[in-house]
Scaffold this motif. Structure first.
Motif, PDB file in Angstrom:
ATOM      1  N   GLY A  69      87.655  98.868  71.509  1.00 26.28           N
ATOM      2  CA  GLY A  69      86.641  97.841  71.313  1.00 26.28           C
ATOM      3  C   GLY A  69      85.394  98.291  70.576  1.00 26.28           C
ATOM      4  N   ASP A  70      85.457  99.415  69.843  1.00 24.94           N
ATOM      5  CA  ASP A  70      84.268  99.914  69.144  1.00 24.94           C
ATOM      6  C   ASP A  70      83.722  98.887  68.153  1.00 24.94           C
ATOM      7  N   GLY A  71      84.621  98.210  67.449  1.00 24.03           N
ATOM      8  CA  GLY A  71      84.166  97.224  66.475  1.00 24.03           C
ATOM      9  C   GLY A  71      83.453  96.055  67.127  1.00 24.03           C
ATOM     10  N   HIS A  72      83.978  95.605  68.281  1.00 24.81           N
ATOM     11  CA  HIS A  72      83.308  94.528  69.011  1.00 24.81           C
ATOM     12  C   HIS A  72      81.880  94.938  69.354  1.00 24.81           C
ATOM     13  N   MET A  73      81.731  96.146  69.869  1.00 20.78           N
ATOM     14  CA  MET A  73      80.421  96.630  70.292  1.00 20.78           C
ATOM     15  C   MET A  73      79.449  96.742  69.118  1.00 20.78           C
ATOM     16  N   MET A  74      79.936  97.270  67.990  1.00 20.09           N
ATOM     17  CA  MET A  74      79.075  97.416  66.814  1.00 20.09           C
ATOM     18  C   MET A  74      78.613  96.059  66.309  1.00 20.09           C
ATOM     19  N   GLY A  75      79.515  95.089  66.322  1.00 22.09           N
ATOM     20  CA  GLY A  75      79.141  93.758  65.874  1.00 22.09           C
ATOM     21  C   GLY A  75      78.109  93.111  66.771  1.00 22.09           C
ATOM     22  N   LEU A  76      78.308  93.200  68.084  1.00 25.95           N
ATOM     23  CA  LEU A  76      77.353  92.620  69.024  1.00 25.95           C
ATOM     24  C   LEU A  76      75.970  93.261  68.883  1.00 25.95           C
ATOM     25  N   LYS A  77      75.962  94.546  68.589  1.00 36.62           N
ATOM     26  CA  LYS A  77      74.701  95.282  68.457  1.00 36.62           C
ATOM     27  C   LYS A  77      73.825  94.724  67.341  1.00 36.62           C
ATOM     28  N   VAL A  78      74.444  94.199  66.268  1.00 41.49           N
ATOM     29  CA  VAL A  78      73.659  93.652  65.150  1.00 41.49           C
ATOM     30  C   VAL A  78      73.599  92.127  65.188  1.00 41.49           C
ATOM     31  N   GLY A  79      73.919  91.530  66.334  1.00 45.76           N
ATOM     32  CA  GLY A  79      73.701  90.099  66.513  1.00 45.76           C
ATOM     33  C   GLY A  79      74.886  89.202  66.244  1.00 45.76           C
ATOM     34  N   ALA A  80      76.097  89.758  66.184  1.00 46.54           N
ATOM     35  CA  ALA A  80      77.280  88.937  65.927  1.00 46.54           C
ATOM     36  C   ALA A  80      77.623  88.073  67.132  1.00 46.54           C
ATOM     37  N   ASP A  81      78.257  86.967  66.858  1.00 50.26           N
ATOM     38  CA  ASP A  81      78.763  86.108  67.926  1.00 50.26           C
ATOM     39  C   ASP A  81      80.184  86.549  68.262  1.00 50.26           C
ATOM     40  N   MET A  82      80.683  86.086  69.403  1.00 51.22           N
ATOM     41  CA  MET A  82      82.002  86.491  69.858  1.00 51.22           C
ATOM     42  C   MET A  82      82.691  85.301  70.499  1.00 51.22           C
ATOM     43  N   ASP A  83      84.008  85.332  70.525  1.00 53.77           N
ATOM     44  CA  ASP A  83      84.767  84.280  71.201  1.00 53.77           C
ATOM     45  C   ASP A  83      84.270  84.108  72.626  1.00 53.77           C
ATOM     46  N   SER A  84      84.311  82.872  73.105  1.00 52.45           N
ATOM     47  CA  SER A  84      83.884  82.604  74.472  1.00 52.45           C
ATOM     48  C   SER A  84      84.832  83.255  75.468  1.00 52.45           C
ATOM     49  N   LEU A  85      84.322  83.529  76.643  1.00 51.09           N
ATOM     50  CA  LEU A  85      85.105  84.144  77.715  1.00 51.09           C
ATOM     51  C   LEU A  85      85.777  83.070  78.566  1.00 51.09           C
ATOM     52  N   PRO A  86      86.892  83.391  79.216  1.00 53.69           N
ATOM     53  CA  PRO A  86      87.601  84.668  79.191  1.00 53.69           C
ATOM     54  C   PRO A  86      88.401  84.836  77.910  1.00 53.69           C
TER      55      PRO A  86
END
Length: 310
Positions: A69-86
């Motif tokens: 999940g490194d890419g997910h973390m890097m994206g979130l760090k610079v303000g990226a949005d992500m699919d809703s949970l779960p």
């Protein structure tokens, strides 16, 4: 590694840590593409972002140790949005309780032959359904505290077992591990595996009757009889402990049609792209998604994880 986002909002490169502990800046003139895969090898992220019933009783397909999940973390760090949970996972049936999935050369079903029952001896699914549907049904039974078993007998094998290399060795190994039970009769099989004998015998009798009556579909789960076989009376009989296996996570950073990563306002982050299992909307809504309200504990774990990385 972390992304570099300039004041004007463009992602201009990344900083990586080298083997000697020093840091290296990599400038990107055109953009950065995140293609780091999912996060199925990251237990903390799985616990925070995936429904417990999707992974707590599953084996792992183990395609790669690097899907953390490194890419997910890097994206979130610079303000990226992500699919809703779960988040959604690609999950299959036909695994056993070991940590990693093991392919069984002797296994004749249940995707083609045999049935799946609980320790009560009862079926609960059309075994010819796509594997993720069978997997979800298995997870429901295990979540209720039941064990699941794939059941077949010698008539399912025919003469093919003798032609399969190393089948005897694998059968013996699975028996030693306590995954596989083999017996000459249904009664003995039920006793060995801890399955209710009456329930199992009634289930097999009812299943075989659909073939005896010449039905195109068996009545309980509408399974087509045309590509399956009745059990009959021939032993030995087999019961294999069955659970689910996770292949990959398929939720991630949200993107547009150009693979641009979007921020939380739905606007593209200039210079940042994502693909594969690191990207969101991976199947554009047509792979099984879970429609349910978020549990409070899932919200809490997600918030804690976000605070730690942002």
């Amino acid at each position: 590694m972390q992304l570099i986002r300039e004041d004007q909002g463009r992602v201009a490169g990344a900083v990586a840590k080298t083997e000697d502990g020093s840091y290296l800046r990599i400038n990107a003139s055109r953009g950065v593409l995140i293609a780091t895969g999912g996060y199925d090898a990251n237990p903390e992220m799985m616990q925070a972002w995936v429904r417990p019933e999707d992974y707590e009783s599953s084996s792992w397909w183990n395609p790669s140790w690097g899907t953390t999940g490194d890419g997910h973390m890097m994206g979130l760090k610079v303000g990226a949005d992500m699919d809703s949970l779960p988040h959604a996972v690609m999950n299959f049936s036909n695994a056993t309780p070991g940590t990693f999935v093991e392919k069984r050369v002797y296994f004749p079903g249940p995707m083609n032959l045999g049935i799946i029952v609980t320790d009560e001896g009862k079926r609960f699914v059309n075994e010819n359904n796509p594997r993720q549907y069978v997997s979800n049904c298995v997870n429901v039974q295990i979540r209720r505290g039941k064990s699941c078993f794939s059941i077949w007998n010698q008539s399912m094998f025919g003469e093919t077992l003798e032609k399969v290399p190393n089948a005897d060795k694998q059968i013996a190994l699975d028996e030693e591990k306590g995954y596989l039970f083999r017996a000459d009769t249904i009664e003995e099989l039920a006793a060995k595996a801890g399955i209710d004998e009456v329930g199992l015998k009634d289930t097999i009798k009812r299943y075989d009757k659909a073939f005896e009556d010449g039905l195109e579909r068996e009545p309980d789960y509408y399974r087509w009889t045309g590509n399956n076989k009745p059990f009959g009376e021939d032993g030995p009989w087999y019961a294999l402990r069955s659970q689910s296996v996770i292949l990959a996570t398929v939720s991630g950073l949200t993107i547009d049609a150009n693979a641009n990563v979007l921020d939380r306002a739905g606007k593209p982050i200039e210079g940042l792209y994502a693909t594969g299992n690191a990207s969101g909307n991976f199947y554009s809504g047509n792979y099984p998604r879970h429609m349910q309200e978020l549990r409070s504990d899932a919200l809490r774990r997600s918030a804690m994880l976000r605070r730690r990385i942002c």
